[in-house]
Design an enzyme around this catalytic site. Sequence first.
Site, PDB file in Angstrom:
ATOM      1  N   HIS A  74       0.823  -1.213   0.000  1.00  0.00           N
ATOM      2  CA  HIS A  74       0.000   0.000   0.000  1.00  0.00           C
ATOM      3  C   HIS A  74       0.857   1.263   0.000  1.00  0.00           C
ATOM      4  O   HIS A  74       1.289   1.733   1.047  1.00  0.00           O
ATOM      5  CB  HIS A  74      -0.907  -0.017   1.240  1.00  0.00           C
ATOM      6  CG  HIS A  74      -1.959   1.041   1.236  1.00  0.00           C
ATOM      7  ND1 HIS A  74      -3.158   0.898   1.900  1.00  0.00           N
ATOM      8  CD2 HIS A  74      -2.010   2.268   0.652  1.00  0.00           C
ATOM      9  CE1 HIS A  74      -3.890   1.988   1.736  1.00  0.00           C
ATOM     10  NE2 HIS A  74      -3.204   2.840   0.983  1.00  0.00           N
TER      11      HIS A  74
ATOM     12  N   HIS B 164       1.325   5.269  -2.133  1.00  0.00           N
ATOM     13  CA  HIS B 164       0.835   6.263  -3.089  1.00  0.00           C
ATOM     14  C   HIS B 164       2.051   6.884  -3.766  1.00  0.00           C
ATOM     15  O   HIS B 164       2.841   7.561  -3.110  1.00  0.00           O
ATOM     16  CB  HIS B 164       0.012   7.330  -2.366  1.00  0.00           C
ATOM     17  CG  HIS B 164      -1.230   6.787  -1.727  1.00  0.00           C
ATOM     18  ND1 HIS B 164      -2.443   6.731  -2.390  1.00  0.00           N
ATOM     19  CD2 HIS B 164      -1.442   6.223  -0.514  1.00  0.00           C
ATOM     20  CE1 HIS B 164      -3.350   6.174  -1.596  1.00  0.00           C
ATOM     21  NE2 HIS B 164      -2.772   5.857  -0.446  1.00  0.00           N
TER      22      HIS B 164
ATOM     23  N   ARG C 168       1.736   8.842  -6.459  1.00  0.00           N
ATOM     24  CA  ARG C 168       1.269  10.156  -6.944  1.00  0.00           C
ATOM     25  C   ARG C 168       1.445  10.363  -8.439  1.00  0.00           C
ATOM     26  O   ARG C 168       1.381  11.508  -8.903  1.00  0.00           O
ATOM     27  CB  ARG C 168       1.965  11.284  -6.188  1.00  0.00           C
ATOM     28  CG  ARG C 168       1.814  11.227  -4.669  1.00  0.00           C
ATOM     29  CD  ARG C 168       0.362  11.231  -4.231  1.00  0.00           C
ATOM     30  NE  ARG C 168       0.218  11.470  -2.786  1.00  0.00           N
ATOM     31  CZ  ARG C 168      -0.833  11.092  -2.082  1.00  0.00           C
ATOM     32  NH1 ARG C 168      -1.838  10.455  -2.672  1.00  0.00           N
ATOM     33  NH2 ARG C 168      -0.918  11.351  -0.803  1.00  0.00           N
TER      34      ARG C 168
ATOM     35  N   HIS D 102     -10.592   0.421   1.525  1.00  0.00           N
ATOM     36  CA  HIS D 102     -10.409   1.499   2.494  1.00  0.00           C
ATOM     37  C   HIS D 102     -11.765   1.621   3.184  1.00  0.00           C
ATOM     38  O   HIS D 102     -12.734   2.056   2.562  1.00  0.00           O
ATOM     39  CB  HIS D 102     -10.015   2.778   1.748  1.00  0.00           C
ATOM     40  CG  HIS D 102     -10.140   4.050   2.525  1.00  0.00           C
ATOM     41  ND1 HIS D 102      -9.061   4.890   2.713  1.00  0.00           N
ATOM     42  CD2 HIS D 102     -11.191   4.635   3.143  1.00  0.00           C
ATOM     43  CE1 HIS D 102      -9.464   5.949   3.433  1.00  0.00           C
ATOM     44  NE2 HIS D 102     -10.756   5.817   3.698  1.00  0.00           N
TER      45      HIS D 102
ATOM     46  N   HIS E 271      -5.202  -0.705   5.913  1.00  0.00           N
ATOM     47  CA  HIS E 271      -4.909   0.132   7.099  1.00  0.00           C
ATOM     48  C   HIS E 271      -5.934   0.082   8.232  1.00  0.00           C
ATOM     49  O   HIS E 271      -6.535   1.087   8.582  1.00  0.00           O
ATOM     50  CB  HIS E 271      -4.658   1.582   6.687  1.00  0.00           C
ATOM     51  CG  HIS E 271      -5.657   2.197   5.741  1.00  0.00           C
ATOM     52  ND1 HIS E 271      -7.011   2.144   5.931  1.00  0.00           N
ATOM     53  CD2 HIS E 271      -5.471   2.904   4.601  1.00  0.00           C
ATOM     54  CE1 HIS E 271      -7.610   2.787   4.951  1.00  0.00           C
ATOM     55  NE2 HIS E 271      -6.696   3.251   4.129  1.00  0.00           N
TER      56      HIS E 271
ATOM     57  N   ASP F 157       1.067   2.666   3.755  1.00  0.00           N
ATOM     58  CA  ASP F 157       0.170   3.724   3.269  1.00  0.00           C
ATOM     59  C   ASP F 157       0.971   5.019   3.070  1.00  0.00           C
ATOM     60  O   ASP F 157       0.506   6.110   3.421  1.00  0.00           O
ATOM     61  CB  ASP F 157      -1.007   3.951   4.229  1.00  0.00           C
ATOM     62  CG  ASP F 157      -2.123   4.771   3.590  1.00  0.00           C
ATOM     63  OD1 ASP F 157      -2.040   5.066   2.383  1.00  0.00           O
ATOM     64  OD2 ASP F 157      -3.075   5.125   4.309  1.00  0.00           O
TER      65      ASP F 157
ATOM     66  N   GLY G 216      -2.407  12.188   5.505  1.00  0.00           N
ATOM     67  CA  GLY G 216      -1.382  11.283   4.975  1.00  0.00           C
ATOM     68  C   GLY G 216      -0.022  11.522   5.581  1.00  0.00           C
ATOM     69  O   GLY G 216       0.325  12.654   5.935  1.00  0.00           O
TER      70      GLY G 216
HETATM   71 ZN    ZN Z   1      -6.959   4.608   2.568  1.00  0.00          ZN
HETATM   72 ZN    ZN Z   2      -3.815   4.832   1.049  1.00  0.00          ZN
END
Ligand code: ZN
Ligand code: ZN
Length: 450
Positions: free
Chosen positions: A77, A79, A81, A196, A249, A322, A341
């Site tokens: 997991h 990101h 971007r 999520h 998460h 995450d 985040g």
């Molecule tokens: Zn999430």
């Molecule tokens: Zn996430």
Amino acid sequence: MSETKRLFHRAGEPAELLIAGAHVLDPRTGLDEPHDILIKNGHIAELGGPGSLEAPQDGETVDAEGMHAFPGFVDPHVHLRTPGQEYKENLETGTAAAAAGGFCAVIAMPNTDPVVDDASVLRALTDAASRQASVPVGFLAAVTRNLKGDELTEMAKLRDAGALGFTDDGKPVVNAGTLRKALQYQRLCGGVVALHEEDPALSGDGAMHEGAVSARLGIAGIPTLSESTMVARDAALAGYEDARVHFQHLSCVESVEALEQAKAKGIRVSAEVCPHHLTLTDDMVRTLDSRFKMNPPLRAARDRSALVAALRSGLIDCVATDHAPHAIHEKEVPFEEAPMGTTGLETAFAALFTELVLPGDLDLEIVVERMSAGAALYGLPVPKIEPGCPANLCLVDLDARFDVGADGYFSRSENCCFHGRMLQGKVRLTLAAGTVAFRERMRAHAPAVS
Ligand SMILES: [Zn+2]
Ligand SMILES: [Zn+2]
């Protein structure tokens, strides 16, 4: 298409080296003692007692005495971007951060701009990863078009284009009927559906955990109920459709209980937990530092200890960071306005080692096992330190302490919730898919310079 083919990275030079005298800890093979590791043509060629093996021709020797070698970590997991928000992170910086954290593979979320909800967007992304990613990246595609929660994406086409699975991460799939349909399509096209879990009607405009601290600060809270009711609902859906879902998460004790009930019924569910939820609580939000703002939010002490216990027992299957980069200008605003985040790739292992292993809350081998267990959940091979396997491993100095962020980050963003903290356990070298993906300046037997 095999799941392994759904990982994308740039071709690198196959490693030729001898890692001499590292304490090899691989919980899956049961290895837990000092060894030499001979790596030839990017593969683990041989393991032998310390001092027993010689460096390959034209290869070098890495003096790893006093260091630990672990199977490379796999993060299910992150990101990255890309596309669209490269000012926060891109494939190159995100995978550099991963490699610096000991990760030999990561799985990227589709809530980019545009959203990965179309085969052409996904193909462009896998092409870019094949040129830019220093560790293999798998991509999840969206469950619904533009993450809007109503119209399903063309899941079969996305699978054909290389999607490892599906998620609307950043958002829940609010409509149970929509999720049910997605689970029916999953039966035809395969791939894990990752969730999520959050009920927006319960989260409202909450910016932190709902509890004593939010009441004191006067900040709107997100109740644990927002997550746990959705975990219970979606476990029921998965059970009814005999589908395979993965909970992302998890943050609270009620979700752990819902997970336990689902697993007890034999429903095909799995779950991940983040280092920040395992080590920090909502108490940190008293600082009003927006680095402590993430979704789900940092919870209460009882939630944290339930998560640690669930990870220890294996009820929660794996660790995920995450990793969610945001630019400084976005985070340096009042707490309630800041985006949610935290970054986490570069600190995941050290945070768990420092805050949980050293105090005796978790065994080192459990942390090492859970740091790569995410691979199997997505049908990927789990890294092993075993002859014949591709070199996917990291070398960690468990005695080395470092001030998080003092030397900057490999990530393009610096919104790390462990920023400024002294952590112990530093990654010195990472081999991913047989190539050196990260290397810190370290003792090495190089030709003497006179
Ligand atoms: Zn999430
Ligand atoms: Zn996430």
